[in-house]
Design an enzyme around this catalytic site. Structure first.
Site, PDB file in Angstrom:
ATOM      1  NE  ARG A 236      -4.192  -1.807   1.776  1.00 20.63           N
ATOM      2  CZ  ARG A 236      -4.286  -3.004   2.368  1.00 20.63           C
ATOM      3  NH1 ARG A 236      -3.417  -3.359   3.276  1.00 20.63           N
ATOM      4  NH2 ARG A 236      -5.255  -3.832   2.033  1.00 20.63           N
TER       5      ARG A 236
ATOM      6  CG  ASP B 120       9.730  -1.078  10.465  1.00 23.24           C
ATOM      7  OD1 ASP B 120       8.907  -0.511   9.720  1.00 23.24           O
ATOM      8  OD2 ASP B 120      10.300  -2.141  10.159  1.00 23.24           O
TER       9      ASP B 120
ATOM     10  N   GLY C  43      -2.783  -0.362  14.641  1.00 22.15           N
ATOM     11  CA  GLY C  43      -1.481  -0.471  13.977  1.00 22.15           C
ATOM     12  C   GLY C  43      -1.357   0.252  12.650  1.00 22.15           C
TER      13      GLY C  43
ATOM     14  CE  LYS D 274      11.301  -4.503   6.210  1.00 20.92           C
ATOM     15  NZ  LYS D 274      10.503  -4.350   7.434  1.00 20.92           N
TER      16      LYS D 274
HETATM   17  P1  NAP Z   1       7.834 -12.178  12.034  1.00 19.86           P
HETATM   18  O1  NAP Z   1       9.237 -11.716  12.104  1.00 19.86           O
HETATM   19  O2  NAP Z   1       7.475 -13.308  11.126  1.00 19.86           O
HETATM   20  O3  NAP Z   1       7.352 -12.558  13.543  1.00 19.86           O
HETATM   21  C1  NAP Z   1       6.097 -13.165  13.775  1.00 19.86           C
HETATM   22  C2  NAP Z   1       5.838 -13.224  15.264  1.00 19.86           C
HETATM   23  O4  NAP Z   1       4.509 -13.751  15.481  1.00 19.86           O
HETATM   24  C3  NAP Z   1       6.805 -14.156  16.014  1.00 19.86           C
HETATM   25  O5  NAP Z   1       7.030 -13.621  17.300  1.00 19.86           O
HETATM   26  C4  NAP Z   1       6.000 -15.448  16.087  1.00 19.86           C
HETATM   27  O6  NAP Z   1       6.398 -16.310  17.133  1.00 19.86           O
HETATM   28  C5  NAP Z   1       4.610 -14.908  16.334  1.00 19.86           C
HETATM   29  N1  NAP Z   1       3.572 -15.878  15.977  1.00 19.86           N
HETATM   30  C6  NAP Z   1       3.166 -16.228  14.731  1.00 19.86           C
HETATM   31  N2  NAP Z   1       2.200 -17.155  14.816  1.00 19.86           N
HETATM   32  C7  NAP Z   1       2.013 -17.415  16.135  1.00 19.86           C
HETATM   33  C8  NAP Z   1       1.162 -18.296  16.863  1.00 19.86           C
HETATM   34  N3  NAP Z   1       0.286 -19.111  16.240  1.00 19.86           N
HETATM   35  N4  NAP Z   1       1.234 -18.281  18.218  1.00 19.86           N
HETATM   36  C9  NAP Z   1       2.095 -17.464  18.869  1.00 19.86           C
HETATM   37  N5  NAP Z   1       2.935 -16.619  18.219  1.00 19.86           N
HETATM   38  C10 NAP Z   1       2.889 -16.591  16.881  1.00 19.86           C
HETATM   39  O7  NAP Z   1       6.856 -10.981  11.613  1.00 19.86           O
HETATM   40  P2  NAP Z   1       7.012  -9.405  11.905  1.00 19.86           P
HETATM   41  O8  NAP Z   1       7.639  -8.777  10.741  1.00 19.86           O
HETATM   42  O9  NAP Z   1       7.596  -9.214  13.248  1.00 19.86           O
HETATM   43  O10 NAP Z   1       5.471  -8.944  11.874  1.00 19.86           O
HETATM   44  C11 NAP Z   1       4.572  -9.393  12.874  1.00 19.86           C
HETATM   45  C12 NAP Z   1       3.182  -8.825  12.601  1.00 19.86           C
HETATM   46  O11 NAP Z   1       3.210  -7.408  12.642  1.00 19.86           O
HETATM   47  C13 NAP Z   1       2.610  -9.205  11.231  1.00 19.86           C
HETATM   48  O12 NAP Z   1       1.233  -9.446  11.380  1.00 19.86           O
HETATM   49  C14 NAP Z   1       2.834  -7.945  10.394  1.00 19.86           C
HETATM   50  O13 NAP Z   1       1.859  -7.793   9.373  1.00 19.86           O
HETATM   51  C15 NAP Z   1       2.664  -6.851  11.442  1.00 19.86           C
HETATM   52  N6  NAP Z   1       3.452  -5.631  11.149  1.00 19.86           N
HETATM   53  C16 NAP Z   1       2.791  -4.435  11.154  1.00 19.86           C
HETATM   54  C17 NAP Z   1       3.505  -3.271  10.917  1.00 19.86           C
HETATM   55  C18 NAP Z   1       2.779  -1.944  10.900  1.00 19.86           C
HETATM   56  O14 NAP Z   1       3.295  -0.992  10.303  1.00 19.86           O
HETATM   57  N7  NAP Z   1       1.641  -1.838  11.560  1.00 19.86           N
HETATM   58  C19 NAP Z   1       4.882  -3.311  10.689  1.00 19.86           C
HETATM   59  C20 NAP Z   1       5.531  -4.556  10.710  1.00 19.86           C
HETATM   60  C21 NAP Z   1       4.794  -5.719  10.944  1.00 19.86           C
HETATM   61  P3  NAP Z   1       7.537 -17.429  16.874  1.00 19.86           P
HETATM   62  O15 NAP Z   1       8.850 -16.710  16.955  1.00 19.86           O
HETATM   63  O16 NAP Z   1       7.331 -18.408  17.956  1.00 19.86           O
HETATM   64  O17 NAP Z   1       7.295 -18.008  15.511  1.00 19.86           O
END
Ligand code: NAP
Length: 276
Positions: free
Chosen positions: A15, A102, A240, A65
């Site tokens: 987006r 971020d 968010g 990244k």
């Molecule tokens: P990431 O590096 O893939 O990390 C994912 C996280 O979610 C890990 O801590 C993972 O735990 C946890 N997780 C996933 N499935 C789970 C489950 N079933 N039960 C418990 N924990 C679970 O992703 P990320 O980049 O940090 O992003 C995380 C989220 O934030 C995503 O939904 C993304 O869309 C959102 N986000 C939003 C913004 C914004 O601007 N608002 C920016 C960045 C990201 P494990 O380590 O145990 O797998």
């Protein structure tokens, strides 16, 4: 005309063009902002040669990244601490600068939506230990939280962050998440739980003080189950979407020379797109 783009692989659902396109129009600028698919195997070379691609800078998303971090000739403090770059720009001498926005996006969102949110600056609880959590933990330490608890399903990843960021970071078991909320001033969900298509985040908020601010970086849906529950018991909540919008601000300013504003009008444009 100055041209910038969002880059990654895949890139078609980004987006960012909507955000930057809105600002270009609003500020009457001649620039352009597009999308460019950059496969990871060519990413370092691509970012090292932005000029030859007709670009003054880029946003960088998954999985490039780290490549952007390698290509950058200078790094801001956040990029150095977080270890990845999501924004690149060339200066007039052709030097390629890298930043991680971020953390600024996270802070900018809370500053705008919940002024004074960091007054207490004592205990924050961060759920998750992925890429986003790394930026957020750094941001909270910058704002001088004295205790930043990290709870992650895979505990080792939380411990890796503690080892990296030091003694103000405390790890706890994922299963203890409801109990950790006692005396908490800020609760942040950085896991994918609660996102459309993902399981709900199961947590009991009974011990969370009513003054605590609750924020979820998941923004589809805009009001996640966590935010709904927190709002229902009187906590301030911050969605968010603002993080996504605020993280875009520094790039636009570097490329086009105007610091853009995150407004309700922009939020409404993105929300309308999400509802399509
Ligand atoms: P990431 O590096 O893939 O990390 C994912 C996280 O979610 C890990 O801590 C993972 O735990 C946890 N997780 C996933 N499935 C789970 C489950 N079933 N039960 C418990 N924990 C679970 O992703 P990320 O980049 O940090 O992003 C995380 C989220 O934030 C995503 O939904 C993304 O869309 C959102 N986000 C939003 C913004 C914004 O601007 N608002 C920016 C960045 C990201 P494990 O380590 O145990 O797998």
């Amino acid at each position: 005309m100055k041209t910038a783009a969002v880059t990654g692989h895949p890139i078609k659902h980004s987006r960012s063009p909507l955000i930057h396109g809105h600002w270009l129009k609003k500020y009457g600028m001649e620039g352009a902002y597009g999308k460019q698919d950059v496969p990871p195997e060519t990413a370092v070379e691509f970012y090292s040669n932005l000029q030859s691609h007709g670009l003054v800078g880029v946003n960088v998303t998954i999985p490039n990244k780290e490549a952007a971090f390698k290509a950058a000739q200078t790094l801001d403090d956040a990029a150095k601490a977080i270890g990845v770059v999501n924004t690149l720009w060339l200066d007039d001498e052709g030097t390629l600068h890298g930043a991680n926005t971020d953390a600024l996006g996270f802070l900018g969102n809370l500053d705008q939506a919940a002024p004074g949110w960091d007054k207490a600056n004592k205990k924050a609880v961060v759920l998750g230990a992925g890429g986003a959590a790394r930026a957020i933990v750094w941001a909270l330490l910058q704002r001088e939280f004295t205790e930043v608890y990290i709870l992650n399903r895979t505990r080792q990843k939380a411990e890796d962050l503690r080892d990296y960021f030091g003694e103000r970071v405390i790890c706890d078991d994922w299963d203890n998440r409801s109990n950790t909320l006692e005396n908490c001033d800020l609760l942040v969900n950085t896991t994918a739980l609660g996102m459309s298509g993902q399981p709900d985040l199961e947590i009991d908020l009974a011990l969370l003080p009513t003054h605590a601010v609750v924020t979820d970086i998941v923004y589809t849906p805009l009001i996640t189950g966590l935010l709904e529950a927190a709002r229902g018991r009187g906590n301030s909540i911050v969605d968010g979407l603002g993080m996504l919008l605020h993280q875009a601000v520094p790039g636009f300013e570097k490329w086009f020379g105007v610091r853009p504003e995150v407004t309700d009008e922009l939020r409404d444009i993105i929300i309308a797109d999400m509802e399509k």
